[in-house]
Design an enzyme around this catalytic site. Structure first.
Site, PDB file in Angstrom:
ATOM      1  N   PHE A  31       0.847  -1.301   0.015  1.00 13.65           N
ATOM      2  CA  PHE A  31      -0.096  -0.155   0.119  1.00 13.65           C
ATOM      3  C   PHE A  31       0.918   1.483  -0.212  1.00 13.65           C
ATOM      4  O   PHE A  31       0.368   2.248  -0.653  1.00 13.65           O
ATOM      5  CB  PHE A  31      -1.032   0.042   1.309  1.00 13.65           C
ATOM      6  CG  PHE A  31      -2.169  -0.724   0.860  1.00 13.65           C
ATOM      7  CD1 PHE A  31      -3.200  -0.439  -0.034  1.00 13.65           C
ATOM      8  CD2 PHE A  31      -2.186  -2.223   1.535  1.00 13.65           C
ATOM      9  CE1 PHE A  31      -4.265  -1.093  -0.424  1.00 13.65           C
ATOM     10  CE2 PHE A  31      -3.322  -2.917   1.339  1.00 13.65           C
ATOM     11  CZ  PHE A  31      -4.412  -2.480   0.240  1.00 13.65           C
ATOM     12  N   GLU A  32       1.779   1.069   0.482  1.00 11.87           N
ATOM     13  CA  GLU A  32       2.733   2.421   0.607  1.00 11.87           C
ATOM     14  C   GLU A  32       3.575   2.781  -0.468  1.00 11.87           C
ATOM     15  O   GLU A  32       3.824   3.949  -0.837  1.00 11.87           O
ATOM     16  CB  GLU A  32       3.831   2.305   1.988  1.00 11.87           C
ATOM     17  CG  GLU A  32       3.227   2.337   3.422  1.00 11.87           C
ATOM     18  CD  GLU A  32       2.449   3.800   3.466  1.00 11.87           C
ATOM     19  OE1 GLU A  32       2.838   4.734   2.937  1.00 11.87           O
ATOM     20  OE2 GLU A  32       1.354   3.579   4.381  1.00 11.87           O
TER      21      GLU A  32
END
Length: 162
Positions: A31-32
């Site tokens: 996600f990052e």
């Protein structure tokens, strides 16, 4: 001499607290996203690696571009604060995946959001199903539902349930 070294390593490991598992680490990394160089995050803060925010953690010693291994080490160091937050706020036993999902949430939303969350209040009430469902409440920013947060919370809830 080897026994002394092993005892010291074991003591350091215990003092460091609980660590997120690979499932949680990979969820956060996904996600990052990996960025070798500095960039501005969604709210305009200088960031690098896998979501390392230079506002909260000084970046003066970093020499970009960062390798993925360096970015992973930086992420693991950053997670210590959030792992401790989750561990200290809930005295009950969480599975490795539950702990990883909770740490991912705390890393993304902050320790204050975690400690004030319905996820944690449901855990404290021993309502595990409601705790898992409560991840989906945290998908809004600035009065708007954010598609990326919807997916992230679904994945965290899925990890929590597994």
């Amino acid at each position: 001499m080897q026994k002394i070294v092993l005892v010291i390593v074991a003591m350091v490991g215990l003092a460091a607290g609980r660590n997120i598992n690979w499932n949680g680490l990979n969820l956060i990394k996904g996600f990052e996203g990996y960025r070798a160089n500095y960039y501005l995050d969604q709210i305009g803060q200088k960031t690098i690696g896998y979501g390392h925010c230079c506002v909260y953690h000084p970046c003066d010693q970093l020499r970009p571009p960062l390798s993925e291994a360096q970015a992973t080490q930086l992420l693991q160091a950053d997670l210590g604060e959030f792992q401790n937050c989750v561990e200290n706020s809930f005295p009950g036993k969480l599975s490795d995946n539950q702990f990883a999902a909770a740490t991912s949430f705390a890393f993304n939303m902050g320790c204050g959001a975690w400690t004030g969350s319905h996820i944690l209040s449901n855990l404290r009430a021993n309502n595990w199903a409601a705790a898992a469902n409560a991840f989906n409440e945290y998908t809004w920013m600035g009065g708007h539902q954010i598609a990326g947060l919807v997916v992230r919370r679904q994945k965290e809830a899925q990890l929590f349930r597994s």
